[in-house]
Design a protein around this motif. Sequence first.
Motif: not given
Length: 355
Positions: A121-129, A133-136, A144-145, A334-337
């Motif tokens: 759950t945390a990994v998926i939320l970090v991917g979205v965040f 954050l990177f305006k993607q 990615a998450g 590649f930031g989210p990955v």
Amino acid sequence: MPNTGRDAFYMADLYGEMQLAEPAAKRTIGSYIPGIVLVAVAALAALWLSEHYGPPAILMGLLIGLALNFVSADKRLSAGLDLASQTLLRIGIVLIGLRITFAEITDLGLAPFAMLIGIMTAVILVGVFIARLFKQDMLFGLLAGGATAICGISAALALWSIIGEKRVGQSQFTIVVLGITIASAVAMTFYPAIAGFLGLSDRQAGFLIGASIHDVAQSIGGGFAYSDAAGEVATVVKLSRVTLLVPVLLIVTLVLQKLGSGTEEGGKFSLRQGLPWFIIGFAALVALNSFVALPDIVVDTGNKTASTLLLFAIIAAAIKSNLAGLLSHGLRSFGPVIMTTLTAFLLALLAVQML
């Protein structure tokens, strides 16, 4: 008569099929042959390189597909490439169900399983965040998450089939696949060494590797690289993550329905309308494999077929991708990955201290 209203656009988006309001040209069986033959030849080359030089066949297929990107301009290949990147990948996702049983989930234990859900759950939320954050696009971060949290390429393909090509383009999908593949290869190389340096037990090392490496083969391989006992734990943990693919896909489907309701492009859909057939097929095979002792030849054939079809899908998606658009993306894309990979590792490392 084709549906030319708002629903047609929404369903095309939901299932990743680029349908237009105007009826498409009718495709015959022969129209699929050129594209499928091209993908098959590329897949054979990828398998040969993997067998003789060691890199994952998925990575070789991805690179070969990108090298063949220029041929996508030939419209004679379109039908076969679409078949491989859409229909064949969904059949492959269904067949992945033959690798998993419900018993493997219960054998993990309640506390480790709860930790695993928390990490995912945390990994998926970090991917979205990180994507925001990177305006993607948020859905790019979700892809990615989700791929990082669940099972790498297979999850990326399944999620992309639901999110849709119109929401996350070919070039963005290719970025996720390339990032996931490289991250899995690096993790398989270094995570067992890190576990050894930290003096982790077989159970701890198996959980760390199984909970944080993306692709199934690399995760299991990394576990057995540490020890046989760690490999067995890594296998159970990793397959537990794979089993959670179905509920994640269901949640994503419901979220997309909610986001699509009331908009210009989409109508409001029930779960029955929005539930892809390949999710049902995947869950059905998991249940069948859990309660029926299938012959080894059936399971082995299904696993090999699934791997082959997913390889076909990756190659076709790479050939169809907008390479110019892909090359225009920098390391930031590649930031989210990267960040979800680090998050999965650090949270798994924290979790093993409590095992």
